[in-house]
Write a protein that holds these residues in place. Structure first.
Motif, PDB file in Angstrom:
ATOM      1  N   ARG A 171      28.790  44.195  46.848  1.00  0.00           N
ATOM      2  CA  ARG A 171      30.136  43.935  47.383  1.00  0.00           C
ATOM      3  C   ARG A 171      30.735  42.818  46.535  1.00  0.00           C
ATOM      4  O   ARG A 171      30.056  41.819  46.250  1.00  0.00           O
ATOM      5  N   VAL A 172      31.986  42.977  46.132  1.00  0.00           N
ATOM      6  CA  VAL A 172      32.590  42.026  45.202  1.00  0.00           C
ATOM      7  C   VAL A 172      33.769  41.279  45.820  1.00  0.00           C
ATOM      8  O   VAL A 172      34.681  41.880  46.390  1.00  0.00           O
ATOM      9  N   ILE A 173      33.724  39.941  45.707  1.00  0.00           N
ATOM     10  CA  ILE A 173      34.875  39.087  46.006  1.00  0.00           C
ATOM     11  C   ILE A 173      35.408  38.654  44.648  1.00  0.00           C
ATOM     12  O   ILE A 173      34.644  38.159  43.807  1.00  0.00           O
ATOM     13  N   GLY A 174      36.698  38.869  44.403  1.00  0.00           N
ATOM     14  CA  GLY A 174      37.239  38.566  43.084  1.00  0.00           C
ATOM     15  C   GLY A 174      38.408  37.603  43.146  1.00  0.00           C
ATOM     16  O   GLY A 174      39.307  37.773  43.973  1.00  0.00           O
ATOM     17  N   THR A 175      38.398  36.566  42.298  1.00  0.00           N
ATOM     18  CA  THR A 175      39.559  35.683  42.240  1.00  0.00           C
ATOM     19  C   THR A 175      40.502  36.171  41.139  1.00  0.00           C
ATOM     20  O   THR A 175      40.060  36.625  40.083  1.00  0.00           O
ATOM     21  N   ALA A 176      41.797  36.078  41.436  1.00  0.00           N
ATOM     22  CA  ALA A 176      42.833  36.496  40.481  1.00  0.00           C
ATOM     23  C   ALA A 176      44.159  36.000  41.021  1.00  0.00           C
ATOM     24  O   ALA A 176      44.247  35.614  42.194  1.00  0.00           O
ATOM     25  N   SER A 177      45.186  36.010  40.175  1.00  0.00           N
ATOM     26  CA  SER A 177      46.496  35.622  40.699  1.00  0.00           C
ATOM     27  C   SER A 177      47.034  36.744  41.586  1.00  0.00           C
ATOM     28  O   SER A 177      46.635  37.912  41.460  1.00  0.00           O
ATOM     29  N   ALA A 326      49.839  40.713  18.463  1.00  0.00           N
ATOM     30  CA  ALA A 326      48.726  41.079  19.347  1.00  0.00           C
ATOM     31  C   ALA A 326      48.151  39.835  20.020  1.00  0.00           C
ATOM     32  O   ALA A 326      47.852  39.835  21.215  1.00  0.00           O
ATOM     33  N   MET A 327      48.025  38.753  19.239  1.00  0.00           N
ATOM     34  CA  MET A 327      47.462  37.523  19.792  1.00  0.00           C
ATOM     35  C   MET A 327      48.412  36.912  20.817  1.00  0.00           C
ATOM     36  O   MET A 327      47.980  36.470  21.878  1.00  0.00           O
ATOM     37  N   ARG A 328      49.707  36.902  20.493  1.00  0.00           N
ATOM     38  CA  ARG A 328      50.704  36.400  21.451  1.00  0.00           C
ATOM     39  C   ARG A 328      50.609  37.158  22.776  1.00  0.00           C
ATOM     40  O   ARG A 328      50.633  36.564  23.846  1.00  0.00           O
ATOM     41  N   LEU A 329      50.522  38.487  22.667  1.00  0.00           N
ATOM     42  CA  LEU A 329      50.460  39.335  23.860  1.00  0.00           C
ATOM     43  C   LEU A 329      49.187  39.031  24.661  1.00  0.00           C
ATOM     44  O   LEU A 329      49.233  38.867  25.883  1.00  0.00           O
ATOM     45  N   ALA A 330      48.060  38.917  23.973  1.00  0.00           N
ATOM     46  CA  ALA A 330      46.789  38.645  24.655  1.00  0.00           C
ATOM     47  C   ALA A 330      46.824  37.289  25.353  1.00  0.00           C
ATOM     48  O   ALA A 330      46.263  37.122  26.430  1.00  0.00           O
ATOM     49  N   SER A 332      49.491  35.804  26.518  1.00  0.00           N
ATOM     50  CA  SER A 332      50.613  35.678  27.467  1.00  0.00           C
ATOM     51  C   SER A 332      50.171  35.753  28.918  1.00  0.00           C
ATOM     52  O   SER A 332      50.873  35.314  29.818  1.00  0.00           O
ATOM     53  N   GLY A 333      48.984  36.354  29.153  1.00  0.00           N
ATOM     54  CA  GLY A 333      48.506  36.490  30.533  1.00  0.00           C
ATOM     55  C   GLY A 333      49.269  37.530  31.325  1.00  0.00           C
ATOM     56  O   GLY A 333      49.134  37.628  32.537  1.00  0.00           O
TER      57      GLY A 333
END
Length: 343
Positions: A171-177, A326-330, A332-333
Motif C-alpha cells: 500500500r502506497v502513501i505518496g507525497t506530491a503537490s 529540454a533542460m528548462r522543461l525538466a 520547470s516542475g
C-alpha cells in the motif's frame, strides 16, 4: 563507408541551460571490449540539473558531455565482443556521456532491450527503473501487505517506485503537490500534500502504527521526520539531497551530513535501518558483480513494463540540439515523466 558524423552536447562550466554547447566530430571507433551505440534516446535527469550548477557530488571536471543513461542500437563492435551484438537495441547506465549521437560503451555494460519496447519508453526506465527496483527490492525488501511512503510520488523515480511497490502488493502513501493528487488517487495511492503544514502528522493519520519503508529523495531536515515514521523493523532509503540543489558551498557536505545521520541511526538498537542509496555503490570494488546485478535488475524492470505493471511516462521528446529547451522543461516542475532527447 560510414558518412555519419558525431553530434554531442557539451557542458562547458556552471551555466544556464542556454550555455550548453553543440560540438560536431567524428564517430568514435570501438576498441577492444567496446561497442559504439547509435543513440536513439537519452534523458534529462536530476543529475544533469545538479551538474550544470556544479552540485553533483562526483561529477567530472568541466567541460564534459552530460547524459546519465541512453538507449540505442549497437552500430559497431570492437575486438573480443560478440559481433552478433551489432544491430541490437541496448540500454546503458553511464553517469556522463549520453548526450551524443554516438557513444562508446564497454560491451559488458550494455543491457538488451526486449523487442516491442520503444527506445524512448525504455529510456524512461533506465536510471529511474534501476534506482527504484534496487531501493525497493534490494534495500527495503518490501513485501505484500506492507505500507510504504514515497516522497515525490509523481517524480521520475517516485512514479516508478509507486508502481513497482504496488506490483509487489504494498500500500502506497505518496507525497506530491496538490495538482498531482487526482492522478495519484486514480493509481490507488493515498496522496499527501508536501507543501501543507505537518506532512509527518498527515502520514501518521494514514498509518498510525508506522510504515515498513520510506523513500526520501529530498534529504535536508525532513529526513528526521522520515526516520520517525518507520515502524519497528522498517527501512529508510534516502537517495538524494534535492533540498540542496540551488545551495552554494560544498557539494559534498549535504551528502556527508546524510551519511553521518544514517550511520548514527543504524547504530541505535531499535531494529530500524537507514540506507543512503547510490546506484554506483560497489562498482569500484566489484565491477563484475555490479554489472551482473544491474543487468538482472534492469531486465526485471523491462519485464514489469511488458506486463503492464509499470508505465513509461514520456513528458516530451526533443532533438539533441535542443538540449537547452529540454533542460528548462525538466527543471520547470510542470511536466510529469521524463524529458527525452532524440538524435
Amino acid at each position: 563507408m560510414n558518412t555519419e558524423g558525431l553530434v554531442e552536447v557539451v557542458l562547458p562550466g556552471k551555466v544556464e541551460p542556454e550555455g550548453l554547447q553543440i560540438r560536431l566530430g567524428a564517430v568514435p571507433t570501438a576498441g577492444p571490449g567496446q561497442v559504439v551505440i547509435r543513440m536513439e534516446a537519452t534523458g534529462v535527469s536530476f543529475a544533469e540539473q545538479q551538474m550544470r550548477r556544479g552540485r553533483y557530488y562526483d561529477q567530472p571536471p568541466f567541460p564534459f558531455v552530460p547524459g546519465y543513461d541512453l538507449v540505442g542500437t549497437v552500430l559497431a563492435t570492437g575486438e573480443g565482443v560478440d559481433p552478433g551484438l551489432a544491430g541490437t537495441r541496448v540500454a546503458a547506465l553511464l553517469k556522463v556521456g549520453g548526450w551524443a549521437s554516438h557513444v562508446l560503451v564497454d560491451a559488458a555494460d550494455v543491457v538488451p532491450v526486449p523487442a516491442g519496447i520503444g527506445a524512448a519508453e525504455a529510456e524512461t526506465l533506465v536510471v529511474n527503473g534501476i534506482t527504484a527496483w534496487q531501493m525497493l527490492h534490494r534495500k527495503a525488501r518490501v513485501r505484500a501487505g506492507d505500507t510504504v511512503v514515497v516522497h515525490g510520488a509523481n517524480g521520475g523515480v517516485g512514479s516508478v517506485l509507486v508502481q513497482l511497490a504496488q506490483a509487489a502488493g504494498a500500500r502506497v502513501i505518496g507525497t506530491a503537490s496538490e495538482r498531482h493528487h487526482d492522478a495519484l488517487r486514480e493509481r490507488g495511492v493515498a496522496p499527501v500534500d508536501y507543501r501543507a503544514g505537518d506532512v509527518a502528522a498527515r502520514i501518521r493519520e494514514l498509518a498510525p502504527r508506522g510504515v515498513a519503508a520510506v523513500f526520501d529523495h529530498v534529504g535536508g531536515r525532513g529526513i528526521v521526520d522520515s526516520w520517525r515514521l518507520l515502524a519497528p523493523g522498517g527501512t529508510l532509503v534516502s537517495y538524494g539531497s534535492a533540498s540542496t540543489r540551488d545551495d552554494e558551498g560544498s557539494k559534498q557536505w549535504p551528502v556527508l551530513k546524510l551519511l553521518g545521520r544514517v550511520w548514527m541511526w543504524n547504530a541505535l538498537p531499535n531494529r530500524r535501518r537507514a540506507y543512503f542509496f547510490n546506484v554506483w555503490a560497489g562498482r569500484a570494488l566489484a565491477k563484475n558483480r555490479f554489472r551482473a546485478r544491474l543487468r538482472t535488475d534492469l531486465t526485471q524492470v523491462f519485464a514489469a513494463l511488458q506486463r503492464g505493471e509499470v508505465s513509461a511516462q514520456i513528458a516530451a521528446q526533443l532533438p539533441l540540439t535542443r538540449a537547452a529547451d529540454a533542460m528548462r522543461l525538466a527543471e520547470s516542475g510542470t511536466v510529469v515523466g521524463k524529458v527525452v532527447l532524440n538524435p
